[in-house]
Scaffold this motif. Sequence first.
Motif, mmCIF file in Angstrom:
data_model
loop_
_atom_site.group_PDB
_atom_site.id
_atom_site.type_symbol
_atom_site.label_atom_id
_atom_site.label_comp_id
_atom_site.label_asym_id
_atom_site.label_seq_id
_atom_site.Cartn_x
_atom_site.Cartn_y
_atom_site.Cartn_z
ATOM 1 N N ASN A 176 0.815 -1.211 0.000
ATOM 2 C CA ASN A 176 0.000 0.000 0.000
ATOM 3 C C ASN A 176 0.854 1.270 0.000
ATOM 4 O O ASN A 176 2.004 1.272 0.451
ATOM 5 N N VAL A 177 0.237 2.342 -0.462
ATOM 6 C CA VAL A 177 0.847 3.675 -0.449
ATOM 7 C C VAL A 177 -0.092 4.624 0.287
ATOM 8 O O VAL A 177 -1.301 4.647 0.022
ATOM 9 N N SER A 178 0.475 5.415 1.209
ATOM 10 C CA SER A 178 -0.294 6.460 1.883
ATOM 11 C C SER A 178 0.553 7.725 1.936
ATOM 12 O O SER A 178 1.655 7.712 2.486
ATOM 13 N N VAL A 179 0.044 8.789 1.334
ATOM 14 C CA VAL A 179 0.721 10.095 1.352
ATOM 15 C C VAL A 179 -0.262 11.088 1.965
ATOM 16 O O VAL A 179 -1.318 11.365 1.381
ATOM 17 N N SER A 180 0.070 11.623 3.143
ATOM 18 C CA SER A 180 -0.848 12.542 3.812
ATOM 19 C C SER A 180 -0.110 13.768 4.326
ATOM 20 O O SER A 180 1.023 13.676 4.806
ATOM 21 N N GLY A 181 -0.758 14.912 4.194
ATOM 22 C CA GLY A 181 -0.262 16.147 4.789
ATOM 23 C C GLY A 181 1.006 16.695 4.181
ATOM 24 O O GLY A 181 1.751 17.412 4.848
ATOM 25 N N ALA A 182 1.265 16.401 2.912
ATOM 26 C CA ALA A 182 2.463 16.940 2.246
ATOM 27 C C ALA A 182 2.182 18.369 1.803
ATOM 28 O O ALA A 182 1.316 18.598 0.954
ATOM 29 N N SER A 183 2.910 19.327 2.344
ATOM 30 C CA SER A 183 2.605 20.736 2.096
ATOM 31 C C SER A 183 2.796 21.122 0.636
ATOM 32 O O SER A 183 2.083 21.979 0.117
ATOM 33 N N GLN A 184 3.770 20.494 -0.041
ATOM 34 C CA GLN A 184 3.989 20.764 -1.459
ATOM 35 C C GLN A 184 3.400 19.667 -2.341
ATOM 36 O O GLN A 184 3.599 19.652 -3.544
ATOM 37 N N GLY A 185 2.700 18.738 -1.715
ATOM 38 C CA GLY A 185 1.974 17.733 -2.453
ATOM 39 C C GLY A 185 2.816 16.557 -2.883
ATOM 40 O O GLY A 185 3.859 16.249 -2.295
ATOM 41 N N SER A 186 2.368 15.899 -3.954
ATOM 42 C CA SER A 186 2.983 14.656 -4.405
ATOM 43 C C SER A 186 2.845 14.534 -5.907
ATOM 44 O O SER A 186 1.821 14.901 -6.487
ATOM 45 N N VAL A 187 3.895 13.998 -6.530
ATOM 46 C CA VAL A 187 3.869 13.654 -7.945
ATOM 47 C C VAL A 187 4.134 12.163 -8.033
ATOM 48 O O VAL A 187 5.162 11.672 -7.559
ATOM 49 N N PHE A 188 3.215 11.421 -8.622
ATOM 50 C CA PHE A 188 3.269 9.963 -8.660
ATOM 51 C C PHE A 188 3.146 9.544 -10.122
ATOM 52 O O PHE A 188 2.084 9.660 -10.730
ATOM 53 N N CYS A 189 4.254 9.039 -10.697
ATOM 54 C CA CYS A 189 4.335 8.876 -12.142
ATOM 55 C C CYS A 189 4.881 7.518 -12.547
ATOM 56 O O CYS A 189 5.853 7.030 -11.951
ATOM 57 N N LEU A 190 4.268 6.916 -13.574
ATOM 58 C CA LEU A 190 4.839 5.757 -14.254
ATOM 59 C C LEU A 190 5.167 4.624 -13.291
ATOM 60 O O LEU A 190 6.166 3.915 -13.452
ATOM 61 N N SER A 191 4.316 4.433 -12.285
ATOM 62 C CA SER A 191 4.600 3.489 -11.215
ATOM 63 C C SER A 191 3.470 2.484 -11.057
ATOM 64 O O SER A 191 2.393 2.613 -11.651
ATOM 65 N N GLU A 192 3.737 1.468 -10.238
ATOM 66 C CA GLU A 192 2.766 0.405 -9.973
ATOM 67 C C GLU A 192 2.611 0.226 -8.476
ATOM 68 O O GLU A 192 3.600 0.112 -7.748
ATOM 69 N N VAL A 193 1.361 0.185 -8.029
ATOM 70 C CA VAL A 193 1.038 -0.099 -6.636
ATOM 71 C C VAL A 193 0.125 -1.319 -6.641
ATOM 72 O O VAL A 193 -0.965 -1.289 -7.220
ATOM 73 N N ASP A 194 0.551 -2.386 -5.991
ATOM 74 C CA ASP A 194 -0.234 -3.622 -6.030
ATOM 75 C C ASP A 194 -1.382 -3.623 -5.020
ATOM 76 O O ASP A 194 -2.332 -4.393 -5.168
ATOM 77 N N GLY A 195 -1.288 -2.776 -4.002
ATOM 78 C CA GLY A 195 -2.353 -2.661 -3.018
ATOM 79 C C GLY A 195 -3.156 -1.392 -3.214
ATOM 80 O O GLY A 195 -3.374 -0.924 -4.332
ATOM 81 N N ASP A 196 -3.634 -0.811 -2.093
ATOM 82 C CA ASP A 196 -4.395 0.431 -2.125
ATOM 83 C C ASP A 196 -3.470 1.637 -2.059
ATOM 84 O O ASP A 196 -2.371 1.567 -1.496
ATOM 85 N N ALA A 197 -3.931 2.766 -2.586
ATOM 86 C CA ALA A 197 -3.183 4.015 -2.523
ATOM 87 C C ALA A 197 -4.113 5.135 -2.087
ATOM 88 O O ALA A 197 -5.240 5.247 -2.583
ATOM 89 N N SER A 198 -3.645 5.962 -1.161
ATOM 90 C CA SER A 198 -4.442 7.092 -0.697
ATOM 91 C C SER A 198 -3.578 8.342 -0.639
ATOM 92 O O SER A 198 -2.413 8.297 -0.226
#
Length: 316
Positions: A176-198
């Motif tokens: 799983n992937v969890s990204v929370s509270g990032a002040s400058q946000g997130s860039v998620f590119c050309l990737s694979e997540v086999d579980g859940d992502a939030s």
Amino acid sequence: MRYRNIAVTTAVTGLVALGFAAPSQAGLTTFCDGVASDVSVPGDLVVRSGDSCELTNVTIDGNAIVRADADLLLDNATVNGTVRVRDNGFADVIGSEVTGNVRLATAYGAYVEDTSVGGNVNATDSGFFYSVGSTHSRNISSTNGETFLESGWVSRNLTTEGDALTDVYDTVVERNVSVSGASQGSVFCLSEVDGDASFSGNGDILQVGATAPLSGCGFNVFGGNLSITDNTAESYVSGNVVRGDLTCSGNDPAPVAENNRVRGTEDCGAESAISTMSQRRTMGPAEERKAEVKADIEARSDAGSDAAEDAGHAFR
């Protein structure tokens, strides 16, 4: 290029000579200030506060500990233990293997390239954790730092909370992937997540797939659910493959969510998205987002290498 010669002292045995393995007694602590190559360290390696240690083709049969304001540069090394980096310390690990954990606590940061990490990575209140072309057999977690993963593999979870930013390129995360509270946000590119992502509670810019506003990005594949919730970022979630549900709620402004292939339920249309490309922010390539931290890594690595070289053959 780094130039490495020996500069190692040990608390028990005194000196470790170039090309010779240190005695293999248990419980040894070796202090490093300078450059070294082709040595075996039988116990823990410690870089004292303010010192710099640069090692090539070494085996450390214990933990590697980087104290306050110290630098550890490893190339083609094996650490049969944990790498610990403390206040404003820095670790640069290239073409190496760390069998244990990597732990950063109020550190300047850590850079790993073409390296395998057998344990967890845990970064707390540190500048950054940057991984390129590396494999991680367990979890990566960061709190109040910056996280960059590029061309890598994470066998368990990626979790960040309160990072300045979390950017992931060309990487597989098996759980799983969890990204929370990032002040400058997130860039998620050309990737694979086999579980859940939030992605929740992030600011500034959130780009999951999509080709704009940051160029050089592209679609992701999510094996489970993808949720985009309670973000204040300008959010762009486009062109992805989602094998579970795609959920968007509580975002202000509402995200652009288009051209996603969703096997489950998609409810992003319930929000009123930013409607046209002309309204979107114009930004440069994704490389520009990483440029500042790359410059910081290079500067700190060069300074540490120079300091280690200045220490010379420090047999003391």
